[in-house]
Write an enzyme that holds these catalytic residues in place. Sequence first.
Site, PDB file in Angstrom:
ATOM      1  N   ASP A  10       8.465   6.596  -9.017  1.00  0.00           N
ATOM      2  CA  ASP A  10       9.102   6.176  -7.776  1.00  0.00           C
ATOM      3  C   ASP A  10       8.365   6.859  -6.625  1.00  0.00           C
ATOM      4  O   ASP A  10       8.452   8.082  -6.466  1.00  0.00           O
ATOM      5  CB  ASP A  10      10.575   6.602  -7.814  1.00  0.00           C
ATOM      6  CG  ASP A  10      11.335   6.320  -6.536  1.00  0.00           C
ATOM      7  OD1 ASP A  10      10.724   5.886  -5.531  1.00  0.00           O
ATOM      8  OD2 ASP A  10      12.559   6.549  -6.530  1.00  0.00           O
ATOM      9  N   ASN A  24       5.217  -4.817   5.771  1.00  0.00           N
ATOM     10  CA  ASN A  24       4.917  -6.132   6.338  1.00  0.00           C
ATOM     11  C   ASN A  24       4.445  -5.889   7.771  1.00  0.00           C
ATOM     12  O   ASN A  24       4.580  -4.793   8.304  1.00  0.00           O
ATOM     13  CB  ASN A  24       6.116  -7.083   6.248  1.00  0.00           C
ATOM     14  CG  ASN A  24       7.323  -6.577   7.000  1.00  0.00           C
ATOM     15  OD1 ASN A  24       7.232  -6.252   8.187  1.00  0.00           O
ATOM     16  ND2 ASN A  24       8.456  -6.510   6.327  1.00  0.00           N
ATOM     17  N   GLY A  32      10.963  -4.680  -1.730  1.00  0.00           N
ATOM     18  CA  GLY A  32      10.039  -3.961  -2.599  1.00  0.00           C
ATOM     19  C   GLY A  32       9.815  -2.525  -2.182  1.00  0.00           C
ATOM     20  O   GLY A  32      10.752  -1.805  -1.801  1.00  0.00           O
ATOM     21  N   ASP A  34       8.389  -1.388   0.469  1.00  0.00           N
ATOM     22  CA  ASP A  34       8.737  -1.220   1.887  1.00  0.00           C
ATOM     23  C   ASP A  34      10.230  -0.903   2.047  1.00  0.00           C
ATOM     24  O   ASP A  34      10.602   0.054   2.732  1.00  0.00           O
ATOM     25  CB  ASP A  34       8.361  -2.499   2.636  1.00  0.00           C
ATOM     26  CG  ASP A  34       8.370  -2.374   4.142  1.00  0.00           C
ATOM     27  OD1 ASP A  34       8.387  -1.245   4.666  1.00  0.00           O
ATOM     28  OD2 ASP A  34       8.337  -3.419   4.808  1.00  0.00           O
ATOM     29  N   SER A 122       0.157  -5.286  -2.581  1.00  0.00           N
ATOM     30  CA  SER A 122       0.025  -6.735  -2.770  1.00  0.00           C
ATOM     31  C   SER A 122       0.247  -7.209  -4.207  1.00  0.00           C
ATOM     32  O   SER A 122       0.201  -8.412  -4.466  1.00  0.00           O
ATOM     33  CB  SER A 122      -1.308  -7.274  -2.249  1.00  0.00           C
ATOM     34  OG  SER A 122      -1.338  -7.204  -0.842  1.00  0.00           O
ATOM     35  N   TYR A 126       3.676 -10.240  -3.000  1.00  0.00           N
ATOM     36  CA  TYR A 126       2.547 -10.895  -2.327  1.00  0.00           C
ATOM     37  C   TYR A 126       1.615 -11.622  -3.298  1.00  0.00           C
ATOM     38  O   TYR A 126       0.630 -12.211  -2.890  1.00  0.00           O
ATOM     39  CB  TYR A 126       1.782  -9.900  -1.471  1.00  0.00           C
ATOM     40  CG  TYR A 126       2.444  -9.630  -0.117  1.00  0.00           C
ATOM     41  CD1 TYR A 126       3.729 -10.064   0.181  1.00  0.00           C
ATOM     42  CD2 TYR A 126       1.766  -8.931   0.861  1.00  0.00           C
ATOM     43  CE1 TYR A 126       4.318  -9.821   1.412  1.00  0.00           C
ATOM     44  CE2 TYR A 126       2.344  -8.688   2.107  1.00  0.00           C
ATOM     45  CZ  TYR A 126       3.617  -9.137   2.371  1.00  0.00           C
ATOM     46  OH  TYR A 126       4.194  -8.904   3.589  1.00  0.00           O
TER      47      TYR A 126
END
Length: 173
Positions: A10, A24, A32, A34, A122, A126
């Site tokens: 984590d 983003n 996620g 973020d 990503s 993404y």
Amino acid sequence: MAIIEAALGDITTEQVDAVVNAANSSLMGGGGVDGAIHAAAGPALLEECRRLRETTHRSGLAVGDAVATGAGRLPAQWVIHTVGPNRHAGQTDPALLASCFSRSLAVASGVGARSIAFPAVSAGIYGWDAAEVARIAVAAVRSGLEAGDGPELVRFVLFSHQVLAAFQTQLDA
């Protein structure tokens, strides 16, 4: 010589100077990694991101770029926000993804971070393949470190055994 390693874990609990947020472009939180970083860091992180949007990043953060803020309640000192390319939105240029890692190293160096934790930018929502992210990320980090840009410890903190295996394969190559 810098140490590069990969671990399952984590990222919000990492005992490093800087954690990289797969942000983003709005910098205002999301899902996620973020969302997890914003939740763990608390309101101070969102407030710093708001200030960035009001001053230096009025249009948001560009794909492949990176910027640092404080880390709020995280054990790290800084959060380095980077915006990965979204394959679902047609952003398929590997150079954009590599830039996320190299720019994050440069920002970490600029703030004086001696250790940094990266997620698999990503590789989640993404849509990039984990093995491709691992190949690009490890190459970009190695290149950045060889150029003298970056901290003494780089740790890829990964969310699944599959992604960890992809990164370990690249690190062992």
